[in-house]
Design a protein around this motif. Structure first.
Motif, PDB file in Angstrom:
ATOM      1  N   UNK A  65     -24.513  -2.889  28.882  1.00 12.00           N
ATOM      2  CA  UNK A  65     -25.592  -3.867  28.702  1.00 12.00           C
ATOM      3  C   UNK A  65     -26.936  -3.266  29.098  1.00 12.00           C
ATOM      4  N   UNK A  66     -26.931  -2.379  30.096  1.00 10.24           N
ATOM      5  CA  UNK A  66     -28.179  -1.733  30.511  1.00 10.24           C
ATOM      6  C   UNK A  66     -28.746  -0.852  29.401  1.00 10.24           C
ATOM      7  N   UNK A  67     -27.862  -0.126  28.725  1.00  6.37           N
ATOM      8  CA  UNK A  67     -28.307   0.719  27.609  1.00  6.37           C
ATOM      9  C   UNK A  67     -28.803  -0.145  26.457  1.00  6.37           C
ATOM     10  N   UNK A  68     -28.100  -1.243  26.183  1.00  8.36           N
ATOM     11  CA  UNK A  68     -28.547  -2.163  25.130  1.00  8.36           C
ATOM     12  C   UNK A  68     -29.945  -2.702  25.433  1.00  8.36           C
ATOM     13  N   UNK A  69     -30.207  -3.012  26.698  1.00  8.61           N
ATOM     14  CA  UNK A  69     -31.516  -3.540  27.083  1.00  8.61           C
ATOM     15  C   UNK A  69     -32.614  -2.489  26.859  1.00  8.61           C
ATOM     16  N   UNK A  70     -32.308  -1.235  27.178  1.00  8.35           N
ATOM     17  CA  UNK A  70     -33.272  -0.157  26.944  1.00  8.35           C
ATOM     18  C   UNK A  70     -33.579  -0.042  25.452  1.00  8.35           C
ATOM     19  N   UNK A  71     -32.551  -0.124  24.624  1.00  9.46           N
ATOM     20  CA  UNK A  71     -32.729   0.038  23.181  1.00  9.46           C
ATOM     21  C   UNK A  71     -33.486  -1.143  22.569  1.00  9.46           C
ATOM     22  N   UNK A  72     -33.237  -2.329  23.074  1.00 13.84           N
ATOM     23  CA  UNK A  72     -33.978  -3.487  22.555  1.00 13.84           C
ATOM     24  C   UNK A  72     -35.468  -3.377  22.890  1.00 13.84           C
ATOM     25  N   UNK A  73     -35.750  -2.965  24.114  1.00 10.95           N
ATOM     26  CA  UNK A  73     -37.139  -2.898  24.543  1.00 10.95           C
ATOM     27  C   UNK A  73     -37.918  -1.814  23.794  1.00 10.95           C
ATOM     28  N   UNK A 129     -36.848  -0.254  20.854  1.00 11.72           N
ATOM     29  CA  UNK A 129     -36.499  -0.191  19.428  1.00 11.72           C
ATOM     30  C   UNK A 129     -35.805   1.127  19.063  1.00 11.72           C
ATOM     31  N   UNK A 130     -34.791   1.468  19.836  1.00  4.67           N
ATOM     32  CA  UNK A 130     -34.006   2.676  19.599  1.00  4.67           C
ATOM     33  C   UNK A 130     -32.745   2.305  18.828  1.00  4.67           C
ATOM     34  N   UNK A 131     -32.469   3.031  17.783  1.00  2.13           N
ATOM     35  CA  UNK A 131     -31.310   2.751  16.945  1.00  2.13           C
ATOM     36  C   UNK A 131     -30.023   3.219  17.617  1.00  2.13           C
ATOM     37  N   UNK A 132     -28.971   2.380  17.530  1.00  2.00           N
ATOM     38  CA  UNK A 132     -27.643   2.748  18.034  1.00  2.00           C
ATOM     39  C   UNK A 132     -26.891   3.547  16.994  1.00  2.00           C
ATOM     40  N   UNK A 133     -26.287   4.660  17.416  1.00  2.00           N
ATOM     41  CA  UNK A 133     -25.420   5.448  16.546  1.00  2.00           C
ATOM     42  C   UNK A 133     -24.195   5.870  17.350  1.00  2.00           C
ATOM     43  N   UNK A 134     -23.007   5.717  16.757  1.00  2.00           N
ATOM     44  CA  UNK A 134     -21.763   6.078  17.431  1.00  2.00           C
ATOM     45  C   UNK A 134     -20.923   6.968  16.518  1.00  2.00           C
ATOM     46  N   UNK A 135     -20.138   7.835  17.135  1.00  2.00           N
ATOM     47  CA  UNK A 135     -19.156   8.608  16.379  1.00  2.00           C
ATOM     48  C   UNK A 135     -17.823   7.864  16.400  1.00  2.00           C
ATOM     49  N   UNK A 136     -17.049   8.029  15.332  1.00  2.00           N
ATOM     50  CA  UNK A 136     -15.730   7.396  15.276  1.00  2.00           C
ATOM     51  C   UNK A 136     -14.796   8.085  16.272  1.00  2.00           C
ATOM     52  N   UNK A 137     -13.822   7.338  16.817  1.00  2.00           N
ATOM     53  CA  UNK A 137     -12.822   7.969  17.689  1.00  2.00           C
ATOM     54  C   UNK A 137     -12.105   9.110  16.969  1.00  2.00           C
ATOM     55  N   UNK A 138     -11.907  10.210  17.678  1.00  2.00           N
ATOM     56  CA  UNK A 138     -11.216  11.400  17.163  1.00  2.00           C
ATOM     57  C   UNK A 138     -11.999  12.094  16.040  1.00  2.00           C
ATOM     58  N   UNK A 139     -13.282  11.821  15.945  1.00  3.38           N
ATOM     59  CA  UNK A 139     -14.134  12.484  14.957  1.00  3.38           C
ATOM     60  C   UNK A 139     -15.383  13.034  15.654  1.00  3.38           C
ATOM     61  N   UNK A 140     -15.136  13.979  16.558  1.00  2.00           N
ATOM     62  CA  UNK A 140     -16.231  14.522  17.352  1.00  2.00           C
ATOM     63  C   UNK A 140     -17.246  15.294  16.510  1.00  2.00           C
ATOM     64  N   UNK A 141     -16.852  15.694  15.295  1.00  2.00           N
ATOM     65  CA  UNK A 141     -17.808  16.427  14.458  1.00  2.00           C
ATOM     66  C   UNK A 141     -19.007  15.560  14.077  1.00  2.00           C
ATOM     67  N   UNK A 142     -18.864  14.231  14.234  1.00  2.19           N
ATOM     68  CA  UNK A 142     -19.974  13.334  13.921  1.00  2.19           C
ATOM     69  C   UNK A 142     -21.041  13.334  15.019  1.00  2.19           C
ATOM     70  N   UNK A 143     -20.689  13.873  16.174  1.00  9.26           N
ATOM     71  CA  UNK A 143     -21.649  13.991  17.276  1.00  9.26           C
ATOM     72  C   UNK A 143     -21.723  15.470  17.662  1.00  9.26           C
ATOM     73  N   UNK A 144     -22.623  16.248  17.026  1.00  6.65           N
ATOM     74  CA  UNK A 144     -22.603  17.709  17.169  1.00  6.65           C
ATOM     75  C   UNK A 144     -23.047  18.240  18.521  1.00  6.65           C
TER      76      UNK A 144
END
Length: 213
Positions: free
Chosen positions: A68-76, A78-93
């Motif tokens: 929730x703390x990270x969400x609050x930082x992003x709302x304030x 305007x930072x976009x959330x991006x996540x990698x899929x589980x077991x797909x570490x290549x999506x987060x280089x």
């Protein structure tokens, strides 16, 4: 971003881990130390305060990185959330590029200089700083990562005076006459946001304390 863990605490700070931030376009690397995973929001705020607000934050599904703390930082901010899929570490280089780069190069640096394992954090900082001021072929006009992000040509003078863990003598302001006021130490890198442009981290030989001089 992704954390990097060590098997010992580092000099000066007592950190056993480092949160690595990696620019997907600039390839610029930053590392911020921490002791526990729950410190991520604080470490993230320190990164934003020192390096600026990213357009988005890509990370895996670790709970501390989507709290929730990270969400609050992003709302304030305007930072976009991006996540990698589980077991797909290549999506987060950050792990395959930045963390692997730092671990491999820090290992070589410690071996070549004879620095102890507890110097790992300062060594990782040093290697990331060197990477950030080197020309990268795939960036426009062979820019450096720091120049690509900040838009200013980097002055590399502070990194040309000494080598990592080099034996040096520095001024000891506490000793009085007839002492020479010279004290032996090891050069551990360039200070950011402390003193003048040529302010360095020094590991004092006697006290094993990390000092800015």
């Amino acid at each position: 971003t992704d954390p990097m863990f060590a098997n010992c605490r580092c000099f000066g700070y007592g950190w056993s881990s480092g949160q690595v931030f990696y620019g997907l376009k600039s390839t610029l690397m930053n590392i911020r130390g921490f002791k526990g995973k729950g410190e991520f929001p604080k470490v993230y705020c320190d990164y934003i305060r020192e390096c600026g607000v990213p357009s988005g934050l890509r990370r895996d599904n670790a709970k501390e990185e989507q709290s929730a703390e990270v969400d609050a930082i992003h709302r304030e901010l305007y930072i976009k959330d991006e996540f990698s899929e589980p077991y797909n570490q290549q999506q987060n280089p950050v792990k395959s590029r930045a963390i692997k780069y730092l671990k491999d190069h820090v290992h070589v640096l410690l071996d070549c200089t004879g620095a102890p394992d507890a110097a790992w954090y300062r060594a990782a900082q040093y290697k990331s700083e060197i990477h950030n001021i080197l020309s990268i072929k795939h960036l426009p006009n062979d820019m450096t990562p720091r120049q690509f992000r900040e838009g200013v040509t980097t002055d590399i003078s502070p990194w040309l005076h000494f080598e990592f863990y080099q034996c040096i003598l520095y001024l000891d302001n506490e000793n009085s006459w007839p002492s020479s006021k010279e004290r032996s130490g090891r050069w551990m890198g360039v200070c950011e946001n402390i003193g003048d442009f040529l302010t360095f981290w020094v590991l004092d030989d006697q006290s094993k304390q990390l000092l800015s001089r």
